[in-house]
Design an enzyme around this catalytic site. Structure first.
Site, PDB file in Angstrom:
ATOM      1  N   TYR A 144     -12.859  22.105  42.066  1.00 41.92           N
ATOM      2  CA  TYR A 144     -13.536  22.536  43.242  1.00 41.92           C
ATOM      3  C   TYR A 144     -14.498  21.104  43.975  1.00 41.92           C
ATOM      4  CZ  TYR A 144     -18.691  24.086  43.418  1.00 41.92           C
ATOM      5  OH  TYR A 144     -19.843  24.651  44.158  1.00 41.92           O
ATOM      6  N   ASP A 239     -11.953  13.186  45.426  1.00 41.03           N
ATOM      7  CA  ASP A 239     -13.409  13.519  45.103  1.00 41.03           C
ATOM      8  C   ASP A 239     -13.925  13.074  43.888  1.00 41.03           C
ATOM      9  OD1 ASP A 239     -15.586  14.853  44.305  1.00 41.03           O
ATOM     10  OD2 ASP A 239     -14.841  17.031  45.070  1.00 41.03           O
ATOM     11  N   LYS A 267     -24.270  12.885  43.017  1.00 38.72           N
ATOM     12  CA  LYS A 267     -24.432  12.928  41.194  1.00 38.72           C
ATOM     13  C   LYS A 267     -25.159  11.005  41.084  1.00 38.72           C
ATOM     14  CE  LYS A 267     -21.217  16.516  39.767  1.00 38.72           C
ATOM     15  NZ  LYS A 267     -22.311  17.651  39.079  1.00 38.72           N
TER      16      LYS A 267
HETATM   17  N1  HOZ Z   1     -21.024  23.083  40.064  1.00 34.66           N
HETATM   18  C1  HOZ Z   1     -22.004  21.990  39.538  1.00 34.66           C
HETATM   19  C2  HOZ Z   1     -21.306  21.410  38.217  1.00 34.66           C
HETATM   20  N2  HOZ Z   1     -20.091  21.717  38.850  1.00 34.66           N
HETATM   21  C3  HOZ Z   1     -23.104  22.949  38.374  1.00 34.66           C
HETATM   22  C4  HOZ Z   1     -24.424  22.499  39.109  1.00 34.66           C
HETATM   23  C5  HOZ Z   1     -25.334  23.324  38.683  1.00 34.66           C
HETATM   24  O1  HOZ Z   1     -25.543  24.266  38.564  1.00 34.66           O
HETATM   25  O2  HOZ Z   1     -26.968  22.166  38.566  1.00 34.66           O
END
Ligand code: HOZ
Length: 430
Positions: A144, A239, A267
């Site tokens: 992802y 990534d 992050k």
């Molecule tokens: N897609 C995010 C983690 N892979 C989740 C982010 C969130 O819901 O804060």
């Protein structure tokens, strides 16, 4: 456990916010029950609106690597705010953080700050396409890279959690330029490159996948991709939104000794504020506007308050490499405890771990790609998640997300997590 206030808030939230949340996985849809509304957090713990305490095993999905009370970030942010929240003009802080990132991440020679991991990956792909003058990109099933159109094909994280790995709304035109291969399958990538000779701009991957649960690269996989990209003039993009500054100061690329051409970050780089970045070889980065022709911009990019938070966090990590040993040890103890529990209960589930990232898959077979991750028993995972929550441990509400350990987790918390795991496993199998 009383959760009345969270329930009421969720009902209200659904009237005004799609699904009641601002990011899908948070809705607990895949695990059942209502999401908890969080009021505050300190150290290893999060507190919900009903005043229940939970050991935090996601740490804002990665950024809070030092737990929730790194005072220095908070005090420096408070100071920065006094100088105004945003200027939309260059600041000295942007140079400082750029220099710091370049000194920490082995392959980065120039870097552009953005506001999220999604922005970073969208921009990196555009840059790769502009630089190579090719259209196609290869991504891996279950990886992802945020919610940019090019990446919502066989996507992990919330997309698979909600059952929409290929999102409606992505045009056929965009989808046809995204080629997908199974993670860890070098031959499949070679075949794709061969079948699309001279057309592939970039190969993008999470060097350690965290969005189909935690999945490690097989021996030789990253090196194989590096060699292939060199041979074919393809831009290799790591990534490292999850792994950057987490698996080591210099991320997965430092740990595995493989330099990509471009890296995307997010992050931890913002210390809890919304920050992303993409960077890499000078020659490629100089293709970005205003130096080069590939356009990318942002009103809040390099925001002074966010830069302050990121800089304090990165400086701390840069000066305290011993925290990576501590995180490995803490996570190692949790995983050892979980494995002992599985043995005692005669269960054979798979645990994948690297540094402070790990996942327990409700599957009896090794998990090395999206297909094997999907073989997990999701109903059982949902039950397990709810049991752990009742025992005061807040896990990622999806089988397809990694867990993140912080330095705030000490012996007392390790003990609580491991015994909650035993009781939860026992209960869901009784
Ligand atoms: N897609 C995010 C983690 N892979 C989740 C982010 C969130 O819901 O804060």
């Amino acid at each position: 456990m009383k959760t009345e206030r969270s329930k009421a808030l969720f009902e209200k939230a659904q009237q005004f916010i799609p699904g009641g949340v601002n990011s899908p996985v948070r809705a607990f849809k895949a695990v059942g029950g209502n999401p908890l509304f969080i009021k505050s957090a300190k150290g290893a713990y999060m507190y919900d609106e009903d005043d229940n305490a939970y050991i935090d095993m996601i740490n804002s999905w990665g950024p809070m690597i030092l737990g929730h009370d790194y005072e220095n970030v908070e005090s420096q942010v408070a100071l920065a705010i006094k100088d105004s929240l945003s200027f939309g003009a260059p600041t000295a802080k942007e140079i400082e953080i750029a220099e710091l990132i370049i000194s920490m991440v082995p392959s980065i020679e120039k870097v552009r700050m953005v506001n999220s991991g999604t922005e970073a990956t969208m921009s990196a792909i555009r840059l790769a396409r502009g630089y190579t003058q090719r259209d196609k990109v290869i991504k891996f099933e279950g990886c992802y890279h945020g919610h940019g159109d090019s990446f919502l094909i066989a996507a992990g994280s919330g997309a698979i959690t909600m059952g929409e790995p290929d999102s409606p709304g992505v045009t056929k035109g965009t989808a046809k330029d995204t080629l997908t291969a199974p993670f860890n399958n070098l031959q499949a990538v070679k075949d794709l490159v061969e079948g699309n000779k001279g057309e592939v701009a970039a190969i993008i991957l999470e060097p350690v996948a965290g969005n189909m649960g935690c999945v490690l690269p097989a021996e030789g996989f990253l090196q194989g991709l590096r060699t292939l990209c060199d041979q074919e003039g393809i831009i290799l993009i790591f990534d490292e939104v999850m792994t950057g500054f987490r698996l080591s100061k210099g991320g997965a690329q430092e740990l595995f000794g493989i330099n990509p051409d471009l890296t995307t970050l997010g992050k931890i780089i913002g210390g809890g504020m919304p920050v992303g970045a993409y960077g890499g070889k000078k020659e490629i980065m100089d293709f970005v506007s205003p130096q080069g022709p590939v356009y990318q911009a942002g009103t809040l990019s390099g925001n002074p308050v966010a830069m302050t938070a990121g800089m304090v966090m990165l400086n701390y990590l840069n000066d305290h490499s011993e925290i990576y040993t501590q995180l490995n040890e803490t996570t190692g103890k949790i995983v050892k405890g979980f494995n002992e529990n599985l043995n005692k209960l005669n269960l054979n589930y798979t645990i994948n771990q690297i540094g402070s990232m790990f996942s327990i898959f409700f599957s009896d077979t090794p998990v090395f790609d999206f297909e094997s991750a999907k073989s997990s028993d999701l109903t059982l995972f949902g039950k397990y998640f709810r049991e752990m929550l009742h025992k005061g441990v807040y896990l990622a509400p999806s089988q397809f997300e990694t867990l993140f350990v912080s330095t705030a987790i000490g012996e007392k918390e390790i003990e609580q997590i491991v015994s909650a795991n035993f009781e939860a496993l026992e209960k869901i199998h009784s």
